[in-house]
Design an enzyme around this catalytic site. Structure first.
Site, PDB file in Angstrom:
ATOM      1  N   ARG A  11       0.814  -1.222   0.000  1.00 35.86           N
ATOM      2  CA  ARG A  11       0.000   0.000   0.000  1.00 35.86           C
ATOM      3  C   ARG A  11       0.848   1.272   0.000  1.00 35.86           C
ATOM      4  O   ARG A  11       0.439   2.305   0.498  1.00 35.86           O
ATOM      5  CB  ARG A  11      -0.957   0.022   1.191  1.00 35.86           C
ATOM      6  CG  ARG A  11      -1.962  -1.090   1.189  1.00 35.86           C
ATOM      7  CD  ARG A  11      -3.016  -0.834   0.095  1.00 35.86           C
ATOM      8  NE  ARG A  11      -3.935  -1.946   0.002  1.00 35.86           N
ATOM      9  CZ  ARG A  11      -3.926  -2.808  -1.012  1.00 35.86           C
ATOM     10  NH1 ARG A  11      -3.074  -2.688  -1.985  1.00 35.86           N
ATOM     11  NH2 ARG A  11      -4.796  -3.784  -1.051  1.00 35.86           N
ATOM     12  N   GLY A  13       1.821   2.818  -2.777  1.00 38.39           N
ATOM     13  CA  GLY A  13       1.531   3.612  -3.962  1.00 38.39           C
ATOM     14  C   GLY A  13       2.395   3.236  -5.154  1.00 38.39           C
ATOM     15  O   GLY A  13       2.370   3.899  -6.189  1.00 38.39           O
ATOM     16  N   THR A  34       0.947 -11.029 -12.886  1.00 37.78           N
ATOM     17  CA  THR A  34       1.526 -12.259 -12.352  1.00 37.78           C
ATOM     18  C   THR A  34       0.639 -12.907 -11.294  1.00 37.78           C
ATOM     19  O   THR A  34       0.897 -14.022 -10.875  1.00 37.78           O
ATOM     20  CB  THR A  34       2.915 -11.984 -11.737  1.00 37.78           C
ATOM     21  OG1 THR A  34       2.769 -11.039 -10.674  1.00 37.78           O
ATOM     22  CG2 THR A  34       3.877 -11.457 -12.793  1.00 37.78           C
ATOM     23  N   HIS A  49      -7.583  -3.783  -9.442  1.00 39.82           N
ATOM     24  CA  HIS A  49      -6.493  -3.346 -10.311  1.00 39.82           C
ATOM     25  C   HIS A  49      -6.979  -3.183 -11.757  1.00 39.82           C
ATOM     26  O   HIS A  49      -6.630  -2.226 -12.433  1.00 39.82           O
ATOM     27  CB  HIS A  49      -5.317  -4.337 -10.270  1.00 39.82           C
ATOM     28  CG  HIS A  49      -4.319  -4.026  -9.214  1.00 39.82           C
ATOM     29  ND1 HIS A  49      -3.354  -3.074  -9.368  1.00 39.82           N
ATOM     30  CD2 HIS A  49      -4.136  -4.563  -7.978  1.00 39.82           C
ATOM     31  CE1 HIS A  49      -2.601  -3.025  -8.283  1.00 39.82           C
ATOM     32  NE2 HIS A  49      -3.057  -3.918  -7.418  1.00 39.82           N
ATOM     33  N   ALA A  51      -9.976  -2.469 -12.768  1.00 35.34           N
ATOM     34  CA  ALA A  51     -10.862  -1.303 -12.848  1.00 35.34           C
ATOM     35  C   ALA A  51     -10.087   0.012 -12.887  1.00 35.34           C
ATOM     36  O   ALA A  51     -10.598   1.021 -13.392  1.00 35.34           O
ATOM     37  CB  ALA A  51     -11.831  -1.306 -11.664  1.00 35.34           C
TER      38      ALA A  51
END
Length: 168
Positions: A11, A13, A34, A49, A51
């Site tokens: 998390r 970024g 992956t 991810h 979206a």
């Protein structure tokens, strides 16, 4: 063509940063995934991810043969975003693949790729020492892989709290 290694904690970024760099490149983007959806939580993560990427992005699934996917999809007018190296390493470990050989192949694929390649990886060695042998082996393999890919890539960036720090 140049290559970029983006590393950071969970998390941090790093994926958002890597995606923005890919989109800013002006090249046709391909996402090399992956991850494998072994459970409902991972299915949700993968969907989130997906979206976050618009219609310009094409997705290639490469849970095990990442070097081949890079070689097959690299092109001078294309950027490949590989997310992420540590999930790929987990897949290799679970499949009992030879890690050093796989990393050699990956390094050659990145170095020889036409077009921009961006590799995303997790920094897993800054926390506590894991309490079991498998987790310690994963931490070690990830550390060695991160060192090798940072050396291969032309640029390396650490992302922490959403802020990029250029390492190389």
């Amino acid at each position: 063509m140049p290559s970029l290694f983006v590393i950071g904690g969970a998390r941090s970024g790093k994926s958002r940063y890597a995606q923005q760099r890919a989109e800013d490149s002006g090249l046709a983007p391909r996402y090399i995934a992956t991850a494998q959806a072994f459970d409902a939580e991972m299915t949700v993560r993968i969907a989130r991810h997906q979206a976050e990427r618009d219609a310009r992005w094409q997705t290639v699934d490469a849970p095990l043969d990442l070097p081949h996917a890079i070689a097959a999809h690299a092109a001078p007018d294309r950027v490949l975003l590989v997310d992420c190296l540590t999930l790929w390493l987990s897949n290799l470990m679970l499949a009992e693949r030879h890690m050093a050989a796989a990393l050699d192949d990956l390094g050659q694929a990145v170095a020889g790729a036409a077009g921009l390649v961006i590799l995303v990886s997790n920094e897993v060695g800054q926390g506590i020492v894991p309490d079991n042998a498998l987790a310690r082996r994963f931490r070690d393999e990830a550390g060695w892989a991160n060192q090798r890919m940072a050396a291969v890539c032309d640029e390396a960036v650490l992302v922490c709290a959403g802020l990029p720090l250029k390492l190389k």
